[in-house]
Design an enzyme around this catalytic site. Structure first.
Site, PDB file in Angstrom:
ATOM      1  N   CYS A  12      80.402  38.843 -18.299  1.00  0.00           N
ATOM      2  CA  CYS A  12      79.221  38.097 -17.869  1.00  0.00           C
ATOM      3  C   CYS A  12      78.495  37.588 -19.120  1.00  0.00           C
ATOM      4  O   CYS A  12      78.881  37.920 -20.255  1.00  0.00           O
ATOM      5  CB  CYS A  12      78.297  39.020 -17.085  1.00  0.00           C
ATOM      6  SG  CYS A  12      77.786  40.427 -18.111  1.00  0.00           S
ATOM      7  N   HIS A  74      72.456  47.367 -22.152  1.00  0.00           N
ATOM      8  CA  HIS A  74      71.760  48.055 -21.053  1.00  0.00           C
ATOM      9  C   HIS A  74      70.278  48.281 -21.312  1.00  0.00           C
ATOM     10  O   HIS A  74      69.566  48.735 -20.427  1.00  0.00           O
ATOM     11  CB  HIS A  74      72.425  49.405 -20.777  1.00  0.00           C
ATOM     12  CG  HIS A  74      73.883  49.268 -20.487  1.00  0.00           C
ATOM     13  ND1 HIS A  74      74.859  49.579 -21.403  1.00  0.00           N
ATOM     14  CD2 HIS A  74      74.525  48.813 -19.395  1.00  0.00           C
ATOM     15  CE1 HIS A  74      76.045  49.335 -20.876  1.00  0.00           C
ATOM     16  NE2 HIS A  74      75.874  48.860 -19.663  1.00  0.00           N
ATOM     17  N   CYS A  96      70.491  42.731 -22.437  1.00  0.00           N
ATOM     18  CA  CYS A  96      70.677  41.539 -21.599  1.00  0.00           C
ATOM     19  C   CYS A  96      69.310  41.067 -21.098  1.00  0.00           C
ATOM     20  O   CYS A  96      68.511  41.874 -20.606  1.00  0.00           O
ATOM     21  CB  CYS A  96      71.574  41.867 -20.406  1.00  0.00           C
ATOM     22  SG  CYS A  96      71.695  40.482 -19.253  1.00  0.00           S
ATOM     23  N   GLU A 126      70.847  51.955 -18.217  1.00  0.00           N
ATOM     24  CA  GLU A 126      69.839  50.959 -17.821  1.00  0.00           C
ATOM     25  C   GLU A 126      68.669  51.623 -17.098  1.00  0.00           C
ATOM     26  O   GLU A 126      67.495  51.288 -17.348  1.00  0.00           O
ATOM     27  CB  GLU A 126      70.481  49.899 -16.915  1.00  0.00           C
ATOM     28  CG  GLU A 126      69.481  48.832 -16.497  1.00  0.00           C
ATOM     29  CD  GLU A 126      70.041  47.859 -15.466  1.00  0.00           C
ATOM     30  OE1 GLU A 126      71.228  47.502 -15.555  1.00  0.00           O
ATOM     31  OE2 GLU A 126      69.273  47.459 -14.571  1.00  0.00           O
ATOM     32  N   THR A 164      70.441  46.389 -12.167  1.00  0.00           N
ATOM     33  CA  THR A 164      71.065  45.060 -12.055  1.00  0.00           C
ATOM     34  C   THR A 164      72.482  45.091 -11.492  1.00  0.00           C
ATOM     35  O   THR A 164      72.994  44.049 -11.078  1.00  0.00           O
ATOM     36  CB  THR A 164      71.142  44.395 -13.449  1.00  0.00           C
ATOM     37  OG1 THR A 164      71.850  45.280 -14.319  1.00  0.00           O
ATOM     38  CG2 THR A 164      69.773  44.090 -14.004  1.00  0.00           C
ATOM     39  N   SER A 222      81.526  52.143 -15.800  1.00  0.00           N
ATOM     40  CA  SER A 222      80.956  50.801 -15.607  1.00  0.00           C
ATOM     41  C   SER A 222      80.459  50.674 -14.169  1.00  0.00           C
ATOM     42  O   SER A 222      81.255  50.636 -13.228  1.00  0.00           O
ATOM     43  CB  SER A 222      82.021  49.738 -15.907  1.00  0.00           C
ATOM     44  OG  SER A 222      81.658  48.510 -15.314  1.00  0.00           O
ATOM     45  N   SER A 223      79.157  50.602 -14.011  1.00  0.00           N
ATOM     46  CA  SER A 223      78.563  50.606 -12.669  1.00  0.00           C
ATOM     47  C   SER A 223      79.080  49.435 -11.829  1.00  0.00           C
ATOM     48  O   SER A 223      79.525  49.613 -10.696  1.00  0.00           O
ATOM     49  CB  SER A 223      77.037  50.542 -12.792  1.00  0.00           C
ATOM     50  OG  SER A 223      76.448  50.411 -11.529  1.00  0.00           O
ATOM     51  N   SER A 266      82.167  43.919 -17.798  1.00  0.00           N
ATOM     52  CA  SER A 266      82.336  44.318 -19.198  1.00  0.00           C
ATOM     53  C   SER A 266      83.802  44.385 -19.612  1.00  0.00           C
ATOM     54  O   SER A 266      84.102  44.848 -20.716  1.00  0.00           O
ATOM     55  CB  SER A 266      81.632  45.661 -19.450  1.00  0.00           C
ATOM     56  OG  SER A 266      81.894  46.565 -18.403  1.00  0.00           O
TER      57      SER A 266
HETATM   58  S1  SF4 Z   1      76.070  42.711 -15.597  1.00  0.00           S
HETATM   59 FE1  SF4 Z   1      74.416  43.505 -16.877  1.00  0.00          FE
HETATM   60  S2  SF4 Z   1      74.781  42.535 -18.870  1.00  0.00           S
HETATM   61 FE2  SF4 Z   1      75.928  41.349 -17.340  1.00  0.00          FE
HETATM   62  S3  SF4 Z   1      74.513  39.652 -16.744  1.00  0.00           S
HETATM   63 FE3  SF4 Z   1      74.302  41.358 -15.292  1.00  0.00          FE
HETATM   64  S4  SF4 Z   1      72.530  42.492 -16.113  1.00  0.00           S
HETATM   65 FE4  SF4 Z   1      73.311  41.237 -17.770  1.00  0.00          FE
END
Ligand code: SF4
Length: 313
Positions: A12, A74, A96, A126, A164, A222-223, A266
């Site tokens: 992302c 995070h 981010c 996070e 997020t 990784s959530s 990620s």
């Molecule tokens: S997954 Fe996490 S790092 Fe990627 S855009 Fe969404 S908030 Fe940002």
């Protein structure tokens, strides 16, 4: 074998920015270079930087006074920034911007006297960072049961925020409970589950009916990748969450299946390419790319690095 490659998948904008920031910091300052927590929750990415001499720490105390430290995508609690300042560290903030948005909302609601329900997973970097912005005002809720069990005055001034990288469907169910129990609850006008998390879930939801099994590239911590695995399984399909193709269980496939292949926010594209190459060689797989949604998001490098690498947008 038929392989459906889901798009969007993989990196992302926040992960791209954090990785570019660490590369730029390495180029500008060399080693020793410290990162508070994993730069992103992905083992191959972290191992690549470890090989380049980056040291990942879980406490600012582990960073020598005066050294350079980078905060991961995070985000961090204010106490971490204070600890860095006390040790006279050069701090580079690769949080981010979509995580920073949640921090800013937490600070605003706390200032306005709200009790804040943070929907998220206990212990996630996070969540720890966001809660650190207003620890006395934030209550963590992880599921519907906890939302039902909240013991707050009926007329409390209440707001909710979300991590997020949640499951959109799980979050909706929790929010429904909160709205029923506390109709006065408010939330930010733009929701906190980020575009990348939503789009990767949407792609799996749309394409999974065509697949016999799902392969998701991402790490176990990784959530957003875990949510993709849960989503595929909830649709009744076997789903493998792996860092590299070498982790596929032997004999997982007969060779005549349709596989949906995707990657969490990620996970690098190289591991997907390696998998596609393997499936072509081993099973003669025909590969089809399917785009469910276009993404055109990018974030600038952290302020501390922009003067050193002015060409990046
Ligand atoms: S997954 Fe996490 S790092 Fe990627 S855009 Fe969404 S908030 Fe940002």
């Amino acid at each position: 074998m038929h392989v459906i490659l889901a798009s969007p998948r993989g990196f992302c904008a926040g992960v791209n920015m954090a990785i570019d920031a660490l590369d730029a910091a390495l180029a500008a300052f060399g080693t020793p270079l410290y990162v508070y927590h994993e730069i992103v929750h992905n083992r191959p990415v972290v191992e690549r930087f470890r090989r380049q001499g980056v040291v990942f720490v879980d406490s600012i105390d582990e960073v020598p006074a005066g050294a350079t430290v980078l905060y991961s995508a995070h985000g961090v609690a204010p106490a971490v920034r204070e600890a860095s300042a006390q040790r006279n560290l050069r701090a580079i903030d690769a949080t981010c911007p979509l995580v920073t948005k949640v921090h800013t909302e937490a600070i605003r609601y706390a200032k306005e006297g709200y009790t804040i329900i943070l929907i998220g997973h206990e212990g996630h970097d996070e969540v720890v960072g966001t809660m650190g912005e207003a620890p006395r005002h934030i209550v963590l809720v992880q599921n519907e049961q906890e939302a039902e069990a909240l013991d707050l005055p009926a007329d409390v001034k209440l707001a909710y925020l979300t991590q997020t990288t949640l499951s959109v469907d799980d979050a909706e169910r929790i929010i429904r409970v909160l709205r029923r129990r506390f109709p006065q609850i408010v939330s930010p006008s733009k929701e906190d589950i980020c575009y990348a998390t939503q789009n990767r879930q949407e792609a799996v939801k749309e394409l999974v009916p065509e697949a016999d099994a799902v392969v998701i590239f991402g790490s176990q911590n990784s959530s957003n990748s875990l949510r993709l695995q849960e989503l595929a399984r909830a649709c009744g399909k076997p789903a493998y969450l792996i860092d590299t193709v070498a982790e596929l269980p032997p004999g997982a496939f007969r060779g005549d299946e349709t596989l949906l292949v995707t990657a969490g926010a990620s996970a690098p594209e190289e591991v997907v390419e390696e998998c596609v190459g393997y499936l072509r060689d081993r099973y003669g797989a025909a590969v089809e790319s399917r785009t469910v949604r276009e993404e055109h998001v990018s974030f600038p490098l952290p302020r501390e690095l922009r003067v050193l690498a002015p060409s990046r947008g």
